[in-house]
Design a protein around this motif. Structure first.
Motif, PDB file in Angstrom:
ATOM      1  N   GLY A 168       0.775  -1.317   0.116  1.00 40.06           N
ATOM      2  CA  GLY A 168       0.284  -0.303  -0.110  1.00 40.06           C
ATOM      3  C   GLY A 168       0.949   1.239  -0.086  1.00 40.06           C
ATOM      4  N   LEU A 169       0.389   2.381  -0.366  1.00 41.79           N
ATOM      5  CA  LEU A 169       1.040   3.512  -0.580  1.00 41.79           C
ATOM      6  C   LEU A 169       0.042   4.548  -0.251  1.00 41.79           C
ATOM      7  CD1 LEU A 169       3.988   4.520  -1.401  1.00 41.79           C
ATOM      8  CD2 LEU A 169       2.947   5.233  -3.716  1.00 41.79           C
ATOM      9  N   ALA A 170       0.406   5.715   0.573  1.00 41.25           N
ATOM     10  CA  ALA A 170      -0.359   6.663   0.791  1.00 41.25           C
ATOM     11  C   ALA A 170       0.419   8.054   0.874  1.00 41.25           C
ATOM     12  CB  ALA A 170      -1.007   6.579   2.201  1.00 41.25           C
ATOM     13  N   PRO A 171      -0.013   8.854  -0.092  1.00 36.56           N
ATOM     14  CA  PRO A 171       0.797  10.104   0.043  1.00 36.56           C
ATOM     15  C   PRO A 171       0.393  11.212   1.019  1.00 36.56           C
ATOM     16  CG  PRO A 171      -0.030   9.885  -2.313  1.00 36.56           C
ATOM     17  CD  PRO A 171      -0.721   8.618  -1.420  1.00 36.56           C
ATOM     18  N   LEU A 172       1.251  11.760   1.815  1.00 37.79           N
ATOM     19  CA  LEU A 172       0.968  12.576   2.988  1.00 37.79           C
ATOM     20  C   LEU A 172       0.613  14.081   2.506  1.00 37.79           C
ATOM     21  CD1 LEU A 172       3.339  11.271   5.511  1.00 37.79           C
ATOM     22  CD2 LEU A 172       1.095  11.012   5.742  1.00 37.79           C
ATOM     23  N   LEU A 220       5.483   9.955   1.608  1.00 37.23           N
ATOM     24  CA  LEU A 220       4.786   8.682   1.499  1.00 37.23           C
ATOM     25  C   LEU A 220       4.668   7.890   2.492  1.00 37.23           C
ATOM     26  CD1 LEU A 220       6.079   8.243  -2.247  1.00 37.23           C
ATOM     27  CD2 LEU A 220       4.044   9.287  -1.735  1.00 37.23           C
ATOM     28  N   LEU A 221       3.634   7.295   2.851  1.00 34.90           N
ATOM     29  CA  LEU A 221       3.462   5.950   3.862  1.00 34.90           C
ATOM     30  C   LEU A 221       3.543   4.747   2.866  1.00 34.90           C
ATOM     31  CD1 LEU A 221       1.202   7.314   6.639  1.00 34.90           C
ATOM     32  CD2 LEU A 221       3.622   7.440   6.362  1.00 34.90           C
ATOM     33  N   LEU A 243      -5.678   7.318   3.992  1.00 34.30           N
ATOM     34  CA  LEU A 243      -5.525   8.608   5.047  1.00 34.30           C
ATOM     35  C   LEU A 243      -7.042   8.953   5.244  1.00 34.30           C
ATOM     36  CD1 LEU A 243      -2.689  10.741   4.017  1.00 34.30           C
ATOM     37  CD2 LEU A 243      -2.535   8.882   5.375  1.00 34.30           C
ATOM     38  N   SER A 244      -7.388   9.141   6.545  1.00 34.88           N
ATOM     39  CA  SER A 244      -8.772   9.552   6.928  1.00 34.88           C
ATOM     40  C   SER A 244      -9.023  10.929   6.298  1.00 34.88           C
ATOM     41  CB  SER A 244      -8.666  10.013   8.543  1.00 34.88           C
ATOM     42  OG  SER A 244      -9.828  10.781   8.868  1.00 34.88           O
ATOM     43  N   ASP A 304       0.513  16.052 -13.869  1.00 38.91           N
ATOM     44  CA  ASP A 304       0.812  14.920 -14.602  1.00 38.91           C
ATOM     45  C   ASP A 304       1.744  13.599 -14.133  1.00 38.91           C
ATOM     46  OD1 ASP A 304       2.890  16.269 -14.637  1.00 38.91           O
ATOM     47  OD2 ASP A 304       3.282  16.497 -16.927  1.00 38.91           O
ATOM     48  N   LYS A 305       1.746  13.668 -12.754  1.00 36.76           N
ATOM     49  CA  LYS A 305       2.958  12.768 -12.129  1.00 36.76           C
ATOM     50  C   LYS A 305       2.177  11.409 -11.377  1.00 36.76           C
ATOM     51  CE  LYS A 305       6.262  15.606 -12.922  1.00 36.76           C
ATOM     52  NZ  LYS A 305       7.082  16.323 -11.884  1.00 36.76           N
ATOM     53  N   LEU A 306       3.007  10.515 -11.433  1.00 39.42           N
ATOM     54  CA  LEU A 306       2.344   9.377 -10.766  1.00 39.42           C
ATOM     55  C   LEU A 306       3.455   9.022  -9.825  1.00 39.42           C
ATOM     56  CD1 LEU A 306       0.906   7.272 -13.455  1.00 39.42           C
ATOM     57  CD2 LEU A 306      -0.498   8.641 -12.000  1.00 39.42           C
ATOM     58  N   TRP A 307       3.229   8.061  -8.807  1.00 35.46           N
ATOM     59  CA  TRP A 307       4.140   7.455  -8.017  1.00 35.46           C
ATOM     60  C   TRP A 307       3.905   5.927  -8.443  1.00 35.46           C
ATOM     61  CZ3 TRP A 307       6.981  10.729  -6.150  1.00 35.46           C
ATOM     62  CH2 TRP A 307       6.555  11.970  -5.284  1.00 35.46           C
TER      63      TRP A 307
END
Length: 391
Positions: free
Chosen positions: A80-84, A89-90, A131-132, A363-366
Motif C-alpha cells: 500500500g502507498l498513501a501520499p501525505l 509517502l507512507l 488516510l482519513s 501529470d505525475k504518478l508514484w
C-alpha cells in the motif's frame, strides 16, 4: 537519474498488444459482464457511472511515460502507498507488517512501527493504506490486513513527534470478518470523493462467495469512516456496494467521480471495470466480456500473461494500471465510461513486477515495484518507488 534493473528482462513483443481486446483480465496463481447500462450521473452519495464527457475531454490514442527519478530503494514487499498532505509517502510492507515513511526529496526511510495482529502468508499480510478524510485534524491512517482469522481494517493515529518505530498508535478495528485465504485476499482501500471508505476484497478461491450478497468476499464494500455500512448502499443495511468480483486489486476515481476497479481473472481475462452501485460483475459465471444478460462487462480485458492487474490511478484523462505478471504499466484512455482507444503498455520488463500506482498531482504518478513479494526475481535496489511523468 533513472536506475534500471541490472538484468535485462524479456519484453513482450508489440504484436501482443494487437491481440488485446478493447472492451474486454487474470493472474492464475498471482497474485464482467454483460451490458445492461445502469450508469447514471455521479453524485456525492453514488460516485459511479456517468454521462459521456465533451469530446475535447477525450485523451489522444497515444500517451507517454517517462521515469523522472527513483525516489527510494530497498523496500521489502511494499504493497500500500498513501501520499501525505504535508509531503512524503507512507508505504506498507506486506510481509513485515510495518509502515514506513519515505521522504520524497531525499529517499530517506523512517519506520513508523508495526501493525499488531498482522499474520503474513501467501498473498495476505499488511496490504492497503488510506488516510482519513479528516487527516489534517485526526492524523488517522487506515490499514487493511490479514490476521490469523480474517481480513480486517483498522485505523491508527500517526504521531511523527514520537521516536521512530513508535509513531503508530494502538489500532482501532473499524471492520472485520472479511474472508481470508492464502490467496485472493483483496486489500485495496481508498476514501472516495464522498469521504466514504471503499474496500476491494477477494473470494479466497471460494468462488461461491462472489455471488453471495451476505458475504463480504469477492466484493467492493462502501463504509463510513467508523466502519458502518454507508448510507445509500444498494442492498439496504449492507456494506456491499458491488459484487461478482474475483479479487479486486485497484480502486480509483476519475475527474467526474466515477469509480474504477481492476481485478484478477482466472485463466483467461483480467479486467478493468467501471463500478456502478449494485451491479453484478459476473464471477464465477463470467470472466471478461460477454458473460450474458445481467452482468456488467469490463471496459478492457487482458490475457493472463499481459497483466495480473494490481493498483490503478487516474491522471491525464486515463486510468493507469500496474501489472504484476505482465511487468508493465497500462494506459487506458477514457471517454466517459468507455475506453476511448486501445490500451497502451509502458515500461515493459524494465522494473519487474509492478504493484501500486498512485496519482501524485497533475501529470505525475508514484509507482511501486513488487519484486520482493516471493514471486519476483529481486535485483539490486529492489523494491523501489519511482516518480513518473505521464501524458
Amino acid at each position: 537519474m533513472i536506475v534500471l534493473r541490472p538484468a535485462v528482462r524479456p519484453t513482450v513483443a508489440l504484436a501482443a498488444c494487437a491481440t488485446l481486446l478493447l472492451t474486454a483480465g487474470c493472474s492464475s496463481g498471482d497474485d464482467g459482464q454483460s451490458s445492461t447500462d445502469k450508469s447514471s450521473a455521479p453524485s456525492a452519495s453514488d460516485p459511479g457511472g456517468s454521462a459521456a464527457p465533451k469530446s475535447d475531454d477525450v485523451p489522444p490514442a497515444k500517451g507517454s511515460v517517462s521515469v523522472v527519478r527513483t525516489v527510494t530503494e530497498d523496500l521489502k514487499s511494499p504493497w500500500g502507498l498513501a501520499p501525505l498532505p504535508e509531503g512524503g509517502l507512507l508505504v506498507s510492507s506486506r510481509d513485515e507488517g510495518t509502515i514506513t515513511r519515505v521522504d520524497t526529496k531525499t529517499g530517506k526511510k523512517t519506520e513508523l512501527g508495526s501493525v499488531p495482529g498482522v499474520a503474513p502468508a501467501g498473498e495476505g499480510g499488511l496490504l492497503g493504506l488510506a488516510l482519513s478524510p479528516s487527516y489534517a485534524s485526526d492524523h488517522m491512517v487506515y490499514a487493511y490486513f490479514t490476521t490469523e482469522s480474517d481480513n480486517r481494517i483498522a485505523r491508527m493515529q500517526y504521531d511523527e513527534k514520537k521516536p521512530a518505530g513508535e509513531q503508530l498508535g494502538a489500532p482501532d478495528t473499524v471492520f472485520k470478518g472479511i474472508p481470508k485465504g492464502t490467496n485472493h485476499n483483496g486489500g485495496r482501500i481508498a476514501f472516495g470523493p464522498d469521504d466514504l471508505l471503499y474496500v476491494g476484497t477477494g473470494e479466497t478461491y471460494k468462488t461461491e462467495l462472489a455471488q453471495d450478497k451476505k458475504s463480504t468476499g469477492g466484493k467492493i464494500l462502501r463504509l463510513t469512516p467508523e466502519g458502518e455500512p454507508a448510507p445509500g448502499n444498494p442492498f439496504g443495511d449492507s456494506p456491499v456496494y458491488s459484487y461478482g468480483h474475483r479479487n479486486v486489486q485497484g480502486l480509483a476515481w476519475d475527474k467526474d467521480k466515477r469509480l474504477w476497479a481492476s481485478e484478477f481473472g482466472q485463466d483467461t481475462w483480467d479486467e478493468l471495470n467501471n463500478i456502478v452501485a449494485g451491479d453484478d460483475y459476473g464471477w464465477p459465471d463470467a470472466e471478461g466480456k460477454g458473460g450474458g444478460s445481467g452482468f456488467h462487462d469490463p471496459i478492457a480485458q487482458w490475457h493472463t500473461q499481459d497483466a495480473s492487474p494490481s493498483g490503478i490511478a487516474y491522471a491525464a484523462g486515463s486510468i493507469w494500471m500496474a501489472g504484476l505478471r505482465g511487468e508493465r504499466l497500462w494506459r487506458v484512455p477514457l471517454d466517459g465510461t468507455k475506453a476511448a482507444h486501445d490500451p497502451q503498455a509502458f515500461l515493459e520488463g524494465k522494473y519487474g513486477r509492478l504493484r501500486t500506482v498512485v496519482a501524485a498531482g497533475g501529470d505525475k504518478l508514484w509507482l511501486v515495484t513488487s519484486e520482493t513479494d516471493t514471486r519476483g526475481t529481486p535485483g539490486k535496489g529492489d523494491d523501489r518507488i519511482l516518480e513518473l511523468k505521464v501524458s
